[in-house]
Design an enzyme around this catalytic site. Structure first.
Site, PDB file in Angstrom:
ATOM      1  N   TYR A  22       0.842  -1.205   0.000  1.00  0.00           N
ATOM      2  CA  TYR A  22       0.000   0.000   0.000  1.00  0.00           C
ATOM      3  C   TYR A  22       0.876   1.254   0.000  1.00  0.00           C
ATOM      4  O   TYR A  22       0.625   2.203  -0.748  1.00  0.00           O
ATOM      5  CB  TYR A  22      -0.915   0.006   1.225  1.00  0.00           C
ATOM      6  CG  TYR A  22      -1.802   1.225   1.314  1.00  0.00           C
ATOM      7  CD1 TYR A  22      -2.969   1.331   0.556  1.00  0.00           C
ATOM      8  CD2 TYR A  22      -1.481   2.285   2.169  1.00  0.00           C
ATOM      9  CE1 TYR A  22      -3.786   2.445   0.636  1.00  0.00           C
ATOM     10  CE2 TYR A  22      -2.291   3.404   2.259  1.00  0.00           C
ATOM     11  CZ  TYR A  22      -3.440   3.483   1.495  1.00  0.00           C
ATOM     12  OH  TYR A  22      -4.235   4.607   1.567  1.00  0.00           O
TER      13      TYR A  22
ATOM     14  N   LYS B  84       1.089   4.234  -2.939  1.00  0.00           N
ATOM     15  CA  LYS B  84       0.870   5.655  -2.697  1.00  0.00           C
ATOM     16  C   LYS B  84       2.074   6.485  -3.131  1.00  0.00           C
ATOM     17  O   LYS B  84       1.928   7.627  -3.594  1.00  0.00           O
ATOM     18  CB  LYS B  84       0.542   5.904  -1.225  1.00  0.00           C
ATOM     19  CG  LYS B  84      -0.846   5.407  -0.838  1.00  0.00           C
ATOM     20  CD  LYS B  84      -1.908   6.049  -1.716  1.00  0.00           C
ATOM     21  CE  LYS B  84      -3.304   5.582  -1.437  1.00  0.00           C
ATOM     22  NZ  LYS B  84      -4.309   6.230  -2.325  1.00  0.00           N
TER      23      LYS B  84
END
Length: 293
Positions: free
Chosen positions: A200, A204
């Protein structure tokens, strides 16, 4: 507040409170992806409260979108404003269809690319691992396909539409070991090498790189119409990500979240703030509702 990321994080979560949005969106059309729950839902609710003429909830599951629509209408007492459209970021074809449908709108003043996932389970979606497809490639594809409508709106109504991406402070936590590989995307798609606890964060970080490059290309294009492209950190916000935690990790998560996390409504203000931001926010990462590192 400047300083190392951990210190900035503590300031953001414990001291700074995002201000309530005030700018009106009268006569404007706003689309928010991933808006049946969480940050997207609360941001869409703000746009309805702020007098937008049309707010489109672009969601994977229409039934959940319709439920969110009813919830927004009940809380704002405004009907005939919210529409629910299909958008599944795990499918490039769905992304293309949603952007194609938007071509028929009279105008598109704000597009918020908010939808995304966080999971520790490795899964391929289209030609990439699920985080890369859903958090990076598909939002970028949808944005690029929607830029002509945003530019058209700028020219037709003499306005400056906004293209806003929801990113995260977790970019600075990314180890991103895959950066050492000759083919980064190929490495990210290799389950044997995958560090899903870091994925994750990596998505990002790649999202930030992608948005900055998109903003540069938009500036260099010199095409008619002006569109401001920016991206934001909503901070640590209460979401349903808790389902990924078990045992002691679950307990640690719950305790730390109760101390540090913003409510979903408070976090959503950062999204609307990015839509309010001026032309000087183009290509900028907004942290605590202002350009940050």
């Amino acid at each position: 507040m400047s300083g190392p990321p951990p210190l900035s994080f503590l300031y953001s979560q414990l001291v700074f409170t995002p201000p309530k949005p005030t700018q009106k969106y009268t006569d404007q059309t706003v689309m928010v992806t991933g808006s049946n729950i969480g940050l997207g839902l609360e941001a869409a609710r703000w746009f309805v409260k702020l007098d937008a003429a049309k707010v489109i909830l672009a969601v994977r599951t229409i039934e959940k979108g319709e439920e969110a629509k009813r919830d927004i209408e009940a809380s704002t007492k405004r009907t005939g404003v919210v529409e629910v459209w299909s958008l599944d970021l795990s499918s490039y074809e769905s992304v293309k269809q949603c952007a194609k449908k938007a071509e028929g709108l009279e105008r598109l003043d704000v597009l918020v690319e908010n939808a995304g996932i966080l999971t520790w389970q490795f899964k391929m979606m289209e030609d990439n691992e699920s985080h890369i497809t859903t958090n990076v490639v598909s939002p970028l594809l949808h944005a690029v396909l929607s830029l002509p409508k945003l530019r058209e709106t700028s020219v037709k109504f003499n306005t400056v539409p906004k293209l806003v991406f929801t990113e995260s402070f977790t970019h600075w936590m990314a180890k991103f070991n895959e950066r050492k590989e000759a083919n980064i995307l190929e490495s990210l798609a290799d389950e044997k090498k995958a560090d899903m606890a870091d994925r994750y964060n990596v998505s990002k970080l790649l999202g930030m790189y992608s948005v900055r490059k998109l903003a540069e290309l938009e500036t260099a294009s010199k095409k008619a119409g002006k569109v401001v492209i920016n991206f934001l950190n909503p901070g640590w916000v209460v979401t349903n990500v808790i389902k990924e935690y078990k045992g002691l990790d679950w307990l640690t998560f719950v305790i730390s979240r109760s101390i540090f996390a913003r409510s979903t409504e408070v976090g959503s203000r950062t999204i609307v703030n990015a839509a309010e931001a001026g032309e000087d926010s183009h290509g900028q990462y907004l942290n605590d509702c202002r350009p940050g590192a």
